[in-house]
Design a protein around this motif. Structure first.
Motif, PDB file in Angstrom:
ATOM      1  N   PHE A  90       1.164  -1.411  -0.385  1.00 22.61           N
ATOM      2  CA  PHE A  90      -0.027  -0.285  -0.309  1.00 22.61           C
ATOM      3  C   PHE A  90       0.625   1.262  -0.079  1.00 22.61           C
ATOM      4  CE2 PHE A  90      -2.796  -2.975   1.229  1.00 22.61           C
ATOM      5  CZ  PHE A  90      -4.169  -3.110   0.656  1.00 22.61           C
ATOM      6  N   ASN A  91       2.119   1.236  -0.447  1.00 21.12           N
ATOM      7  CA  ASN A  91       3.176   2.292  -0.953  1.00 21.12           C
ATOM      8  C   ASN A  91       3.024   3.233   1.155  1.00 21.12           C
ATOM      9  OD1 ASN A  91       4.260   1.660  -3.299  1.00 21.12           O
ATOM     10  ND2 ASN A  91       2.259   2.454  -3.743  1.00 21.12           N
ATOM     11  N   ILE A  92       3.029   2.532   2.291  1.00 21.85           N
ATOM     12  CA  ILE A  92       3.378   3.545   3.312  1.00 21.85           C
ATOM     13  C   ILE A  92       4.428   3.556   3.221  1.00 21.85           C
ATOM     14  CG2 ILE A  92       3.064   3.305   5.549  1.00 21.85           C
ATOM     15  CD1 ILE A  92       0.327   3.461   3.655  1.00 21.85           C
ATOM     16  N   ALA A  93       4.440   4.782   4.363  1.00 20.04           N
ATOM     17  CA  ALA A  93       6.529   5.559   4.286  1.00 20.04           C
ATOM     18  C   ALA A  93       6.796   4.743   5.068  1.00 20.04           C
ATOM     19  CB  ALA A  93       6.314   6.823   4.438  1.00 20.04           C
ATOM     20  N   VAL A  94       8.222   4.430   5.016  1.00 19.27           N
ATOM     21  CA  VAL A  94       8.734   4.133   6.249  1.00 19.27           C
ATOM     22  C   VAL A  94       8.669   4.219   7.268  1.00 19.27           C
ATOM     23  CG1 VAL A  94      10.915   2.643   6.700  1.00 19.27           C
ATOM     24  CG2 VAL A  94      10.533   2.956   4.616  1.00 19.27           C
ATOM     25  N   ALA A  95       9.336   6.190   7.713  1.00 19.47           N
ATOM     26  CA  ALA A  95       9.278   6.418   9.116  1.00 19.47           C
ATOM     27  C   ALA A  95       7.368   6.297   9.674  1.00 19.47           C
ATOM     28  CB  ALA A  95       8.915   8.039   8.986  1.00 19.47           C
ATOM     29  N   ASP A  96       6.558   5.111   8.514  1.00 19.36           N
ATOM     30  CA  ASP A  96       4.885   5.239   9.494  1.00 19.36           C
ATOM     31  C   ASP A  96       4.073   3.695   9.351  1.00 19.36           C
ATOM     32  OD1 ASP A  96       4.597   8.061   9.821  1.00 19.36           O
ATOM     33  OD2 ASP A  96       3.772   7.752   6.894  1.00 19.36           O
ATOM     34  N   ARG A  97       5.456   3.033   9.166  1.00 20.54           N
ATOM     35  CA  ARG A  97       5.499   1.093   9.090  1.00 20.54           C
ATOM     36  C   ARG A  97       5.499   0.790  10.319  1.00 20.54           C
ATOM     37  NH1 ARG A  97       8.428  -0.623   3.929  1.00 20.54           N
ATOM     38  NH2 ARG A  97       7.537   0.531   2.451  1.00 20.54           N
ATOM     39  N   ASN A  98       5.865   1.260  11.598  1.00 22.02           N
ATOM     40  CA  ASN A  98       6.028   0.767  12.864  1.00 22.02           C
ATOM     41  C   ASN A  98       4.733  -0.124  13.754  1.00 22.02           C
ATOM     42  OD1 ASN A  98       8.444   0.638  12.459  1.00 22.02           O
ATOM     43  ND2 ASN A  98       9.330   1.951  14.476  1.00 22.02           N
ATOM     44  N   LEU A  99       3.847   0.985  13.254  1.00 23.95           N
ATOM     45  CA  LEU A  99       2.359   0.784  14.142  1.00 23.95           C
ATOM     46  C   LEU A  99       1.991  -0.231  13.798  1.00 23.95           C
ATOM     47  CD1 LEU A  99      -0.347   1.288  16.587  1.00 23.95           C
ATOM     48  CD2 LEU A  99      -0.698   3.126  14.327  1.00 23.95           C
ATOM     49  N   ILE A 100       2.459  -0.891  11.781  1.00 18.23           N
ATOM     50  CA  ILE A 100       1.215  -1.395  10.788  1.00 18.23           C
ATOM     51  C   ILE A 100       2.593  -2.657  11.481  1.00 18.23           C
ATOM     52  CG2 ILE A 100       0.939  -2.467   9.029  1.00 18.23           C
ATOM     53  CD1 ILE A 100       0.452  -0.025   7.901  1.00 18.23           C
ATOM     54  N   ILE A 101       3.103  -2.201  11.155  1.00 18.95           N
ATOM     55  CA  ILE A 101       4.405  -4.032  11.979  1.00 18.95           C
ATOM     56  C   ILE A 101       4.378  -4.527  13.246  1.00 18.95           C
ATOM     57  CG2 ILE A 101       6.382  -4.751  12.716  1.00 18.95           C
ATOM     58  CD1 ILE A 101       7.475  -3.152  10.096  1.00 18.95           C
ATOM     59  N   LEU A 102       4.182  -3.707  14.740  1.00 17.95           N
ATOM     60  CA  LEU A 102       3.596  -4.083  15.937  1.00 17.95           C
ATOM     61  C   LEU A 102       2.276  -4.608  15.992  1.00 17.95           C
ATOM     62  CD1 LEU A 102       4.607  -0.976  17.806  1.00 17.95           C
ATOM     63  CD2 LEU A 102       6.013  -2.886  17.909  1.00 17.95           C
ATOM     64  N   VAL A 103       1.202  -4.235  15.162  1.00 22.58           N
ATOM     65  CA  VAL A 103      -0.275  -4.327  15.087  1.00 22.58           C
ATOM     66  C   VAL A 103      -0.318  -5.903  14.878  1.00 22.58           C
ATOM     67  CG1 VAL A 103      -2.218  -4.109  14.489  1.00 22.58           C
ATOM     68  CG2 VAL A 103      -1.187  -2.124  15.566  1.00 22.58           C
ATOM     69  N   SER A 104       0.171  -6.193  13.433  1.00 24.07           N
ATOM     70  CA  SER A 104       0.467  -7.106  12.850  1.00 24.07           C
ATOM     71  C   SER A 104       1.209  -8.744  13.524  1.00 24.07           C
ATOM     72  CB  SER A 104       1.189  -7.207  11.491  1.00 24.07           C
ATOM     73  OG  SER A 104       0.229  -5.859  10.400  1.00 24.07           O
ATOM     74  N   MET A 105       2.404  -8.336  14.388  1.00 21.03           N
ATOM     75  CA  MET A 105       2.684  -8.517  15.070  1.00 21.03           C
ATOM     76  C   MET A 105       1.999  -9.306  15.989  1.00 21.03           C
ATOM     77  SD  MET A 105       6.355  -6.877  16.091  1.00 21.03           S
ATOM     78  CE  MET A 105       7.092  -7.746  17.388  1.00 21.03           C
ATOM     79  N   VAL A 106       1.136  -8.504  16.849  1.00 21.55           N
ATOM     80  CA  VAL A 106       0.017  -9.231  17.908  1.00 21.55           C
ATOM     81  C   VAL A 106      -1.301  -9.887  16.754  1.00 21.55           C
ATOM     82  CG1 VAL A 106      -2.164  -8.052  18.905  1.00 21.55           C
ATOM     83  CG2 VAL A 106       0.177  -7.066  19.214  1.00 21.55           C
ATOM     84  N   GLY A 107      -1.234  -9.899  15.749  1.00 19.62           N
ATOM     85  CA  GLY A 107      -2.480 -10.349  15.366  1.00 19.62           C
ATOM     86  C   GLY A 107      -2.180 -12.025  14.730  1.00 19.62           C
ATOM     87  N   PHE A 108      -0.667 -11.952  14.147  1.00 21.79           N
ATOM     88  CA  PHE A 108      -0.685 -12.981  14.130  1.00 21.79           C
ATOM     89  C   PHE A 108      -0.247 -14.083  14.789  1.00 21.79           C
ATOM     90  CE2 PHE A 108       2.342 -16.970  12.434  1.00 21.79           C
ATOM     91  CZ  PHE A 108       1.842 -16.752  11.072  1.00 21.79           C
TER      92      PHE A 108
END
Length: 475
Positions: free
Chosen positions: A374-392
Motif C-alpha cells: 500500500f506504499n506506506i512510508a517507511v517512517a510510518d510502518r512501525n505501527l502496522i508492524i507491531l499490530v501485525s505481530m499482535v495479530g499473527f
C-alpha cells in the motif's frame, strides 16, 4: 544426589529458618503464610536464573548458526538435517513430552492436577523433561531451526515449580499443586520476555480457568521475583527496544486494523498447518520412517537456508529489530513464506522449540509486506508492524490480550495500546472463523491422553501435606 537427600536438606534449611527467624518475628498466621509461599519464592529465583542461562545459550546457538551459514552455506545440507535428527532423537528416546513448544504440556499438567491424576504430571513436567527440552532446542537452533525459547522456558519453569513444591516436608503448609504449575507458567513467561504484566495476563487468559483470587498473590510474587532475578543479569531491558511509532489518522488506522485481521488469519492458518503435519507424522510408525521424516524436514529447511541465508533461520528477533529500527523499505517478499515453511518444518520435526518469537517475526514480515503493498512510508510502518505481530500471535495462540500486552511491554509504546488491543480482538475474531480452538488447546488434549497412557509411576505413602494438597486441588 538422591531426591530423599535433597528433600532432607531442604527440610533442615526450612526448619532452621522457621526456628530462628519466623517464630521470633511473626504471628502464627503470618508464619504459616510465609512457609506456604517460601517454595514459590525459591522456585521463582531458580526460574529467573534458568531463564537467564537459557537466553545466553540460545543467543550463542543462534549466532553460531548464523556464522557457519554465512561462511560456508553448503554446510546446511549436512548440519541442518544432522541437528534435526539429534534434536528429535533426544526427545524420542529420553523424554517424548519435551517435544514442541511446552505450553500445551503445562496446560495438560494443570488439567491433570487433580488427586486422581497428579502423579501423571511427572511425564509432562519432570526435571528430566526440562533438561531434555533445553538441550534439544539448543541442538535444533545450532542447525538452523526456526524456533523460539519462550514456550520451552514456560515448560521448564513449571517443572521447577513442581519439583520445589514436592520438596515441602511433611507437616508443613503446602500450596495447591495446580497453583504451583500456574504460577510457574507465569514466572517463565515474565522471565523469558521481561514482561511481568504479560505473564499475569497469560495465566488468566490461557493457562487456567481458576478464579484469580485463588492464586493472585502466588502469581504476582513469582512474576516479580523471577523478573527481578533475570534483570539482575540482563539489565532492565526491553525485548525489542524503543521503536518510533507514528499514528496518522483516517484511512491509515483502517489499514492497520486490516493488517491485524489478515495476520490473525495467517496465524490461524499456520496453526492448522502444524496440526495437519502433526496428524500426517502419525502415519510413520517405525523408527526408520520417523527418522526419515525428520531428515526430510531438515533437508527442505537446508535448501531454504542455503538459498536465502541467515534470514531464513533462527528465532526471527534480528529480523524484527531490522524492520523496526533499520527498515530500508525493500524487505524481500519471499522471506515471509520461507520462514512460514521453516517454522512448520522445525516444529513438526519432533524436536523441542517454541512458536512465540517466530510467530512475532512472521507477523512483522507480513505487516511490512502489506505496508509495502500500500506504499506506506517507511517512517510510518512501525505501527502496522507491531499490530501485525499482535495479530499473527493471536491467530496462533488465541490469547489476544496476552499478545497485545506482550508487544506493549516489549516496546514500551503506550501510545499504541488501543491499536494493539483492537488489532488483537479483530485477529481473534477472524481466526475463530478458521478454528474456534487454539493450537495449544488441540495439543493439550493430545499430551493429556499421552500422559494418561504412559506407565503409571509408583505410588509411595502419602504425607499429611499431600493429602491437604489433594483436598485443595479437588476444591
Amino acid at each position: 544426589m538422591p531426591e530423599s537427600e535433597i528433600t532432607s536438606r531442604y527440610a533442615r534449611a526450612l526448619a532452621w529458618l522457621d526456628q530462628h527467624l519466623l517464630r521470633q518475628l511473626y504471628t502464627e498466621q503470618v508464619r504459616r503464610l510465609i512457609l506456604r509461599s517460601f517454595p514459590f519464592w525459591v522456585a521463582s529465583l531458580l526460574t529467573g536464573l534458568m531463564a537467564v542461562g537459557y537466553e545466553k545459550v540460545f543467543s550463542w546457538a543462534e549466532q553460531v548458526s548464523f556464522t557457519w551459514l554465512q561462511q560456508l552455506p553448503p554446510l546446511a545440507f549436512v548440519l541442518t538435517p544432522l541437528a534435526f535428527v539429534g534434536s528429535w532423537a533426544l526427545v524420542h528416546f529420553l523424554a517424548p513430552a519435551s517435544r514442541g513448544s511446552g505450553i500445551p504440556q503445562v496446560m495438560a499438567g494443570i488439567d491433570l492436577s487433580s488427586p486422581a491424576h497428579y502423579r501423571r504430571t511427572g511425564y509432562l513436567l519432570g526435571l528430566r523433561v526440562a533438561a531434555v527440552k533445553i538441550v534439544s532446542s539448543v541442538v535444533l537452533l545450532l542447525g538452523g531451526g526456526v524456533i523460539g525459547r519462550e514456550g520451552p522456558t514456560i515448560q521448564v519453569a513449571a517443572a521447577i515449580f513442581r519439583a520445589i513444591n514436592k520438596l515441602q516436608p511433611a507437616g508443613w503448609p503446602r500450596l495447591s499443586r495446580q497453583i504451583a504449575l500456574v504460577t510457574g507458567g507465569a514466572a517463565g513467561l515474565a522471565a523469558a520476555f521481561n514482561t511481568p504484566l504479560g505473564g499475569i495476563v497469560f495465566v488468566v487468559e490461557e493457562l487456567t480457568q481458576i478464579h484469580l483470587s485463588r492464586f493472585r498473590m502466588a502469581v504476582f510474587t513469582a512474576v516479580i521475583i523471577a523478573g527481578l532475578t533475570a534483570q539482575q543479569f540482563l539489565g532492565s531491558y526491553l525485548y525489542l527496544g524503543y521503536p518510533r511509532v507514528t499514528s496518522p489518522g483516517g484511512w491509515f488506522q483502517v489499514l492497520a486494523m486490516m493488517a491485524a485481521a489478515l495476520c490473525g488469519l495467517g496465524g490461524a492458518l499456520f496453526a492448522k498447518v502444524l496440526l495437519g503435519l502433526s496428524r500426517y507424522r502419525k502415519r510413520f510408525t517405525t523408527l526408520p520412517q520417523r527418522a526419515g521424516w525428520v531428515v526430510c524436514c531438515g533437508l527442505v529447511l537446508a535448501c531454504l537456508a542455503y538459498a536465502i541465508g541467515p534470514a531464513a533461520v533462527g528465532t526471527g528477533k534480528p529480523l524484527i529489530n531490522t524492520l523496526l529500527f533499520q527498515n530500508n523499505g525493500h524487505t524481500p517478499a519471499y522471506l515471509f513464506p520461507a520462514r512460514f515453511v521453516g517454522m512448520a518444518l522445525s516444529y513438526s520435526s519432533g524436536g523441542a522449540g517454541g512458536v512465540f518469537a517466530t510467530s512475532l517475526s512472521a507477523g512483522a514480515l507480513l505487516g511490512d509486506g502489506l505496508a509495502q503493498l500500500f506504499n506506506i512510508a517507511v517512517a510510518d510502518r512501525n505501527l502496522i508492524i507491531l499490530v501485525s505481530m499482535v495479530g499473527f500471535l493471536t491467530g496462533v495462540v488465541r490469547s489476544p490480550f496476552t499478545a497485545a500486552i506482550l508487544v506493549l511491554e516489549m516496546t514500551d509504546r503506550h501510545s499504541a495500546i488501543f491499536q494493539l488491543l483492537l488489532g488483537a480482538l479483530l485477529a481473534q475474531a477472524v481466526a475463530a472463523l478458521i478454528d474456534p480452538h487454539s493450537l495449544y488447546e488441540h495439543l493439550k488434549h493430545e499430551f493429556a491422553r499421552e500422559a494418561l497412557d504412559a506407565p503409571a509411576p509408583s505410588r509411595p505413602t502419602r504425607t499429611v501435606p499431600e493429602v491437604a494438597a489433594d483436598v485443595e486441588d479437588a476444591a
